[in-house]
Design a protein around this motif. Structure first.
Motif, PDB file in Angstrom:
ATOM      1  N   THR A  81       7.179 -20.763 -10.210  1.00  0.00           N
ATOM      2  CA  THR A  81       7.359 -20.494  -8.967  1.00  0.00           C
ATOM      3  C   THR A  81       7.642 -19.047  -8.678  1.00  0.00           C
ATOM      4  OG1 THR A  81       9.667 -21.158  -8.453  1.00  0.00           O
ATOM      5  CG2 THR A  81       7.812 -22.984  -7.990  1.00  0.00           C
ATOM      6  N   GLY A  82       7.426 -18.331  -7.470  1.00  0.00           N
ATOM      7  CA  GLY A  82       7.781 -16.928  -7.491  1.00  0.00           C
ATOM      8  C   GLY A  82       7.167 -16.478  -6.316  1.00  0.00           C
ATOM      9  N   GLU A  83       7.347 -14.838  -6.185  1.00  0.00           N
ATOM     10  CA  GLU A  83       6.751 -14.281  -5.067  1.00  0.00           C
ATOM     11  C   GLU A  83       7.057 -12.863  -5.427  1.00  0.00           C
ATOM     12  OE1 GLU A  83       8.588 -15.366  -1.482  1.00  0.00           O
ATOM     13  OE2 GLU A  83      10.229 -13.713  -1.892  1.00  0.00           O
ATOM     14  N   ILE A  84       5.968 -12.108  -4.980  1.00  0.00           N
ATOM     15  CA  ILE A  84       6.086 -10.546  -4.996  1.00  0.00           C
ATOM     16  C   ILE A  84       7.273 -10.274  -3.981  1.00  0.00           C
ATOM     17  CG2 ILE A  84       4.944  -8.475  -4.168  1.00  0.00           C
ATOM     18  CD1 ILE A  84       2.252  -9.683  -5.112  1.00  0.00           C
ATOM     19  N   THR A  85       8.239  -9.272  -4.600  1.00  0.00           N
ATOM     20  CA  THR A  85       9.342  -8.688  -3.513  1.00  0.00           C
ATOM     21  C   THR A  85       9.226  -7.429  -3.361  1.00  0.00           C
ATOM     22  OG1 THR A  85      10.427  -8.323  -5.829  1.00  0.00           O
ATOM     23  CG2 THR A  85      10.789 -10.651  -4.831  1.00  0.00           C
ATOM     24  N   GLY A  86       8.348  -6.630  -3.818  1.00  0.00           N
ATOM     25  CA  GLY A  86       8.272  -5.181  -3.266  1.00  0.00           C
ATOM     26  C   GLY A  86       7.085  -4.689  -3.790  1.00  0.00           C
ATOM     27  N   LEU A  87       6.363  -3.589  -3.136  1.00  0.00           N
ATOM     28  CA  LEU A  87       5.395  -2.799  -3.467  1.00  0.00           C
ATOM     29  C   LEU A  87       5.834  -1.426  -3.014  1.00  0.00           C
ATOM     30  CD1 LEU A  87       2.930  -2.418  -5.242  1.00  0.00           C
ATOM     31  CD2 LEU A  87       1.512  -2.908  -3.027  1.00  0.00           C
ATOM     32  N   THR A  88       6.125  -0.528  -3.730  1.00  0.00           N
ATOM     33  CA  THR A  88       6.526   0.877  -3.246  1.00  0.00           C
ATOM     34  C   THR A  88       5.773   1.821  -3.780  1.00  0.00           C
ATOM     35  OG1 THR A  88       8.749  -0.268  -3.175  1.00  0.00           O
ATOM     36  CG2 THR A  88       8.659   1.872  -2.962  1.00  0.00           C
ATOM     37  N   ARG A  89       5.331   2.812  -2.903  1.00  0.00           N
ATOM     38  CA  ARG A  89       4.626   4.123  -3.493  1.00  0.00           C
ATOM     39  C   ARG A  89       5.576   5.166  -3.908  1.00  0.00           C
ATOM     40  NH1 ARG A  89      -1.181   4.758  -1.409  1.00  0.00           N
ATOM     41  NH2 ARG A  89      -1.208   3.105  -2.628  1.00  0.00           N
ATOM     42  N   LYS A  90       5.421   5.337  -5.046  1.00  0.00           N
ATOM     43  CA  LYS A  90       6.385   6.820  -5.423  1.00  0.00           C
ATOM     44  C   LYS A  90       5.505   7.860  -6.284  1.00  0.00           C
ATOM     45  CE  LYS A  90      10.088   3.522  -6.824  1.00  0.00           C
ATOM     46  NZ  LYS A  90      11.260   3.790  -6.121  1.00  0.00           N
ATOM     47  N   GLN A  91       6.312   9.023  -6.277  1.00  0.00           N
ATOM     48  CA  GLN A  91       5.512   9.998  -6.894  1.00  0.00           C
ATOM     49  C   GLN A  91       6.050  10.307  -8.319  1.00  0.00           C
ATOM     50  OE1 GLN A  91       3.019  12.403  -5.501  1.00  0.00           O
ATOM     51  NE2 GLN A  91       2.806  13.201  -7.671  1.00  0.00           N
ATOM     52  N   SER A  92       5.363  10.313  -9.362  1.00  0.00           N
ATOM     53  CA  SER A  92       5.825  10.668 -10.676  1.00  0.00           C
ATOM     54  C   SER A  92       5.443  11.821 -11.389  1.00  0.00           C
ATOM     55  CB  SER A  92       5.250   9.298 -11.682  1.00  0.00           C
ATOM     56  OG  SER A  92       5.462   9.694 -13.024  1.00  0.00           O
ATOM     57  N   ARG A  93       6.213  12.610 -11.876  1.00  0.00           N
ATOM     58  CA  ARG A  93       5.651  13.821 -12.520  1.00  0.00           C
ATOM     59  C   ARG A  93       4.809  13.628 -13.735  1.00  0.00           C
ATOM     60  NH1 ARG A  93      10.950  17.282 -14.135  1.00  0.00           N
ATOM     61  NH2 ARG A  93      12.088  14.852 -14.317  1.00  0.00           N
ATOM     62  N   LYS A  94       4.951  12.419 -14.381  1.00  0.00           N
ATOM     63  CA  LYS A  94       3.875  12.323 -15.544  1.00  0.00           C
ATOM     64  C   LYS A  94       2.692  11.441 -15.020  1.00  0.00           C
ATOM     65  CE  LYS A  94       4.179   9.696 -19.988  1.00  0.00           C
ATOM     66  NZ  LYS A  94       5.078   8.822 -20.798  1.00  0.00           N
ATOM     67  N   LEU A  95       2.798  10.555 -14.109  1.00  0.00           N
ATOM     68  CA  LEU A  95       1.669   9.869 -13.677  1.00  0.00           C
ATOM     69  C   LEU A  95       0.915  10.245 -12.355  1.00  0.00           C
ATOM     70  CD1 LEU A  95       2.951   6.321 -14.504  1.00  0.00           C
ATOM     71  CD2 LEU A  95       1.371   7.569 -15.859  1.00  0.00           C
ATOM     72  N   GLY A  96       1.660  10.919 -11.655  1.00  0.00           N
ATOM     73  CA  GLY A  96       1.166  11.296 -10.443  1.00  0.00           C
ATOM     74  C   GLY A  96       1.557  10.177  -9.425  1.00  0.00           C
ATOM     75  N   VAL A  97       0.812   9.983  -8.471  1.00  0.00           N
ATOM     76  CA  VAL A  97       0.982   8.957  -7.474  1.00  0.00           C
ATOM     77  C   VAL A  97       0.771   7.394  -8.119  1.00  0.00           C
ATOM     78  CG1 VAL A  97       0.396   7.779  -5.338  1.00  0.00           C
ATOM     79  CG2 VAL A  97       0.342  10.279  -5.282  1.00  0.00           C
ATOM     80  N   MET A  98       1.989   6.566  -7.898  1.00  0.00           N
ATOM     81  CA  MET A  98       2.123   5.300  -8.555  1.00  0.00           C
ATOM     82  C   MET A  98       2.844   4.254  -7.559  1.00  0.00           C
ATOM     83  SD  MET A  98       5.307   5.668 -10.889  1.00  0.00           S
ATOM     84  CE  MET A  98       6.063   4.355  -9.909  1.00  0.00           C
ATOM     85  N   ASP A  99       2.338   3.046  -7.582  1.00  0.00           N
ATOM     86  CA  ASP A  99       3.015   2.070  -6.721  1.00  0.00           C
ATOM     87  C   ASP A  99       3.894   1.241  -7.753  1.00  0.00           C
ATOM     88  OD1 ASP A  99       1.502   2.778  -4.688  1.00  0.00           O
ATOM     89  OD2 ASP A  99      -0.113   1.349  -4.924  1.00  0.00           O
ATOM     90  N   LEU A 100       4.902   0.959  -7.444  1.00  0.00           N
ATOM     91  CA  LEU A 100       6.067   0.148  -8.039  1.00  0.00           C
ATOM     92  C   LEU A 100       5.989  -1.279  -7.458  1.00  0.00           C
ATOM     93  CD1 LEU A 100       8.213  -0.015 -10.481  1.00  0.00           C
ATOM     94  CD2 LEU A 100       9.842   0.179  -8.696  1.00  0.00           C
ATOM     95  N   LEU A 101       5.491  -2.385  -8.389  1.00  0.00           N
ATOM     96  CA  LEU A 101       5.304  -3.621  -7.924  1.00  0.00           C
ATOM     97  C   LEU A 101       6.368  -4.411  -8.628  1.00  0.00           C
ATOM     98  CD1 LEU A 101       3.416  -6.249  -7.033  1.00  0.00           C
ATOM     99  CD2 LEU A 101       2.611  -6.170  -9.331  1.00  0.00           C
ATOM    100  N   GLU A 102       7.183  -5.360  -7.692  1.00  0.00           N
ATOM    101  CA  GLU A 102       8.213  -5.950  -8.199  1.00  0.00           C
ATOM    102  C   GLU A 102       8.032  -7.587  -7.784  1.00  0.00           C
ATOM    103  OE1 GLU A 102      12.164  -3.389  -7.577  1.00  0.00           O
ATOM    104  OE2 GLU A 102      10.661  -3.068  -6.045  1.00  0.00           O
ATOM    105  N   TYR A 103       8.394  -8.474  -8.593  1.00  0.00           N
ATOM    106  CA  TYR A 103       8.036  -9.658  -8.365  1.00  0.00           C
ATOM    107  C   TYR A 103       9.219 -10.708  -9.024  1.00  0.00           C
ATOM    108  CZ  TYR A 103       5.164  -9.677 -12.511  1.00  0.00           C
ATOM    109  OH  TYR A 103       4.556  -9.390 -13.778  1.00  0.00           O
ATOM    110  N   LYS A 104       9.347 -11.787  -8.441  1.00  0.00           N
ATOM    111  CA  LYS A 104      10.319 -12.614  -8.988  1.00  0.00           C
ATOM    112  C   LYS A 104       9.963 -13.921  -9.580  1.00  0.00           C
ATOM    113  CE  LYS A 104      15.400 -14.026  -8.369  1.00  0.00           C
ATOM    114  NZ  LYS A 104      15.947 -13.043  -9.390  1.00  0.00           N
ATOM    115  N   LEU A 105      10.019 -14.576 -10.585  1.00  0.00           N
ATOM    116  CA  LEU A 105       9.382 -15.564 -10.805  1.00  0.00           C
ATOM    117  C   LEU A 105      10.841 -16.811 -11.622  1.00  0.00           C
ATOM    118  CD1 LEU A 105       6.467 -14.436 -13.130  1.00  0.00           C
ATOM    119  CD2 LEU A 105       6.392 -15.465 -11.066  1.00  0.00           C
TER     120      LEU A 105
END
Lengths: 148, 139
Positions: free
Chosen positions: A97-121
Motif C-alpha cells: 500500500t502507499g501513496e504519492i506524498t509530494g511532487l515539487t518543481r526545482k531548479q538544478s545546476r546539473k539537470l536544469g528544471v526537475m521535479d522531485l517525486l516523493e512517495y511512501k509504501l
C-alpha cells in the motif's frame, strides 16, 4: 515553449498487487553483489525497495506518466529508506500500500528544471501486520530553460 | 563486544561495476529504464557515455559490507541519498563508521553512517543505518 504544468498528484494511491520474494531471485540478487543468501530464509534487506516498487500498483513507467513524465526521459532515484519491523522473508507474500506524498518543481545546476517525486509504501503480511515502511524520492528531469 | 563509536568497518570494494549485473537486475526490478542497459540512451539523456548502475545495486553493496561486518544482525533501518551515478567499469568502495551503540533488552543496537565512494569521483551514495546485533552467547 513552457514546461508541462506540475500535475496535482499528492495523495494518489499506489496500492498494488503485492509481491512474493522468490528464492531464485533472492539468490541471484545476493550473489550479484558479493553477498550470501541467508540460510534461515531471510531475504536480502534491499528487497524493501525492490518488493515495494514491484508490488505497487503502477509500474515505474506508469508512475512517471501519472506525473506527466516519459520514463524514456530518464528518471533517477534521489533517495530511499526502509524501516523494518521484522526481516523480509523468502517465499512470503507481501501486500503493498502507499501513496504519492509530494511532487515539487526545482531548479538544478546539473539537470536544469526537475521535479522531485516523493512517495511512501508499506509492505504488510496478508493479515495486515506491517513488516516494513519505505520512503522513496525520484528526480524527474524536465530539461533546461533554453531547451523548453 | 559492543563496537566503539568512531570505529570504521572493513571496507567492501567493487573493482569494476559490471554491466551484466545491471542486466541481471533489470528483470528483478521490472525496470526497463534504458540508461542502465543502453549507452545511446545514456548519451541521449546527457548523462555521459557509460551505462549507469541501478541505485538499489549501490545500496546492496552497502548491505554486503554490513553483513560481512555483523553476520546475523537485523537491519532495522537503512536510508540513503543517491548523490551521484555509478558507471560501468568504475571502482567503488563501501565504507561505514559507527556513530552510536546502546543496549536494548540484552542486545546491542548500533547506528552507522555509510558512503559508497567512486575512485574517480566523490561519494555516489551516502546514508545511515541502524542494526540490532545478534544475542551473544555467554562464554
Amino acid at each position: 515553449m513552457a514546461f508541462v504544468p506540475l500535475p496535482d498528484v499528492v495523495g494518489t494511491s499506489l496500492a498494488g498487487k503485492g509481491m512474493t520474494i522468490s528464492e531464485t531471485e533472492n539468490r541471484a540478487l545476493c550473489e550479484s553483489v558479493g553477498d550470501v543468501p541467508a540460510a534461515d530464509g531471510t531475504a536480502h534487506p534491499v528487497w524493501f525497495y525492490v518488493a515495494s516498487q514491484v508490488g505497487m500498483g503502477p509500474s515505474v513507467a506508469e508512475m512517471c506518466a501519472i506525473c506527466d513524465f516519459d520514463v524514456n526521459d530518464g528518471p533517477m532515484m534521489a533517495s530511499t529508506g526502509g524501516h523494518f519491523h521484522a526481516p523480509l522473508m523468502v517465499g512470503q507474500r507481501y501486500e503493498v500500500t502507499g501513496e504519492i506524498t509530494g511532487l515539487t518543481r526545482k531548479q538544478s545546476r546539473k539537470l536544469g528544471v526537475m521535479d522531485l517525486l516523493e512517495y511512501k509504501l508499506h509492505l504488510d503480511l496478508p493479515d495486515g501486520t506491517r513488516v516494513c515502511s519505505v520512503d522513496n524520492a525520484w528526480v524527474l528531469p524536465r530539461g533546461r530553460d533554453d531547451e523548453a | 563486544m559492543k563496537p566503539e563509536i568512531g570505529a570504521e568497518l572493513a571496507p567492501y570494494r567493487i573493482e569494476s561495476v559490471d554491466p551484466d549485473t545491471m542486466k541481471a537486475w533489470a528483470p528483478i526490478l521490472r525496470d526497463p529504464n534504458p540508461i542502465h542497459l543502453n549507452r545511446d540512451a545514456v548519451r541521449a539523456a546527457g548523462l555521459g557515455d557509460r551505462r549507469i548502475n541501478q541505485g538499489p545495486i549501490n545500496l546492496a553493496y552497502i548491505v554486503t559490507m554490513l553483513h560481512r561486518a555483523f553476520p546475523g544482525a537485523f537491519i532495522e533501518d537503512i536510508r540513503n541519498r543517491f548523490t551521484d551515478n555509478a558507471y560501468e567499469g568504475e571502482s567503488l568502495e563501501a565504507r561505514a563508521t559507527v556513530t552510536g551503540a546502546e543496549d536494548v533488552g540484552g542486545r546491542t543496537r548500533i547506528t552507522l553512517d555509510f558512503t559508497l565512494n567512486s575512485d574517480e569521483r566523490a561519494a555516489v551514495i551516502s546514508g545511515s543505518a541502524a542494526l540490532l546485533l545478534p544475542e551473544t552467547t555467554p562464554s
